[in-house]
Design an enzyme around this catalytic site. Structure first.
Site, PDB file in Angstrom:
ATOM      1  N   CYS A 192       0.854  -1.195   0.000  1.00  0.00           N
ATOM      2  CA  CYS A 192       0.000   0.000   0.000  1.00  0.00           C
ATOM      3  C   CYS A 192       0.889   1.244   0.000  1.00  0.00           C
ATOM      4  O   CYS A 192       1.735   1.385  -0.870  1.00  0.00           O
ATOM      5  CB  CYS A 192      -0.959  -0.058   1.192  1.00  0.00           C
ATOM      6  SG  CYS A 192      -2.274   1.175   1.163  1.00  0.00           S
ATOM      7  N   ASP A 212      -8.396  -3.808  -7.314  1.00  0.00           N
ATOM      8  CA  ASP A 212      -7.973  -2.754  -6.382  1.00  0.00           C
ATOM      9  C   ASP A 212      -8.425  -1.398  -6.906  1.00  0.00           C
ATOM     10  O   ASP A 212      -7.906  -0.919  -7.918  1.00  0.00           O
ATOM     11  CB  ASP A 212      -6.445  -2.784  -6.248  1.00  0.00           C
ATOM     12  CG  ASP A 212      -5.914  -1.757  -5.263  1.00  0.00           C
ATOM     13  OD1 ASP A 212      -6.698  -0.915  -4.783  1.00  0.00           O
ATOM     14  OD2 ASP A 212      -4.707  -1.804  -4.981  1.00  0.00           O
ATOM     15  N   HIS A 214      -7.495  -4.731  -2.943  1.00  0.00           N
ATOM     16  CA  HIS A 214      -6.420  -4.015  -2.266  1.00  0.00           C
ATOM     17  C   HIS A 214      -6.174  -4.665  -0.904  1.00  0.00           C
ATOM     18  O   HIS A 214      -7.101  -5.104  -0.237  1.00  0.00           O
ATOM     19  CB  HIS A 214      -6.818  -2.547  -2.076  1.00  0.00           C
ATOM     20  CG  HIS A 214      -5.711  -1.695  -1.522  1.00  0.00           C
ATOM     21  ND1 HIS A 214      -4.611  -1.345  -2.261  1.00  0.00           N
ATOM     22  CD2 HIS A 214      -5.552  -1.121  -0.302  1.00  0.00           C
ATOM     23  CE1 HIS A 214      -3.811  -0.594  -1.525  1.00  0.00           C
ATOM     24  NE2 HIS A 214      -4.361  -0.449  -0.328  1.00  0.00           N
TER      25      HIS A 214
END
Length: 245
Positions: free
Chosen positions: A125, A183, A214
């Protein structure tokens, strides 16, 4: 492999930075990896991911990315308040501070008594983007970035303006990318923009996409995909073995 956990406080121009260390027990030397967390800092899932990598023969360092804003040891919750605070700080922190943190940690790992001197970076991330930027540091040889945010938009840091895509033109490290096709933070057009830039800059990289959301590596919450996590770990270990020895 038995591992140990500890932490050190490294000096930066913006104050001390706590770095959590996961190391194989004993006195042997191992390749070192900076592991950059999500916006929530060093949570339970992040600690387990760091421990899993260390247990495969790596000295792993996890910096607290918001050290100039939060007390040492602060962990943000996986809830709306934690997400709001993490995203607020992501855009409050200066890009130069992110880069300084990477440089300081890489230099520390390169000279650590348990390190072979080979250093890689790894992140998820926000941490995926930070791992990429760490790859522009002189001591980092290999980068693994999972669903890295803000790269295609160039919006990391204070002012929401970064030069990550431009810096690929001078990249020396080898790069490893993993993305989830479902995502929403990095849609198809964003992934295409990044891949096109990597090819344009003739970067040494490999690229993997899976049908995943995600944060599919995070073993907490509804988006966790254990099958993809296992496959991804195998790919990651193979990449670091080839690039870091």
């Amino acid at each position: 492999m038995t591992i140990t956990e500890s932490f050190v406080e490294l000096t930066t121009t913006r104050g001390p930075m706590r770095v959590h260390l996961f190391a194989p027990a004993g006195n042997k030397k191992y390749p070192a990896v900076i592991f950059f967390s999500e916006i929530f800092q060093v949570t339970g899932p992040i600690r387990r991911m760091a421990a899993a990598l260390s247990g495969n023969g790596y000295l792993v360092a996890v910096p607290e990315v918001y050290h100039e804003f939060e007390l040492a040891g602060t962990v943000l919750a996986y809830d709306q308040a934690g997400s709001d605070r993490g995203n607020e700080l992501k855009y409050a922190k200066e890009l130069a501070s992110y880069d300084e943190d990477a440089r300081v940690t890489a230099e520390y790992l390169k000279n650590h008594p348990q390190s072979t001197g080979k250093v890689g970076s790894y992140g998820v991330c926000l941490g995926g983007h930070l791992a990429i930027r760490a790859g522009f540091q002189p001591h980092v040889d290999a980068v693994a970035a999972f669903y890295a945010t803000d790269v295609h938009t160039g919006s990391l840091g204070a002012g929401k303006s970064d030069d990550t895509l431009a810096k690929f033109g001078d990249a020396r490290a080898a790069f490893f990318f993993v993305w989830g096709r479902q995502d929403p933070h990095v849609p198809l057009e964003g992934r295409k923009k990044i891949a096109d830039r990597l090819n344009e800059a003739n970067v040494d990289f490999e690229w993997h996409e899976f049908n995943g959301a995600h944060a599919f590596l995070r073993d907490e919450g509804p988006r966790y995909n254990p099958s993809l996590a296992r496959v991804s770990m195998d790919l990651l270990l193979r990449f670091f073995s080839e690039r870091l020895g």
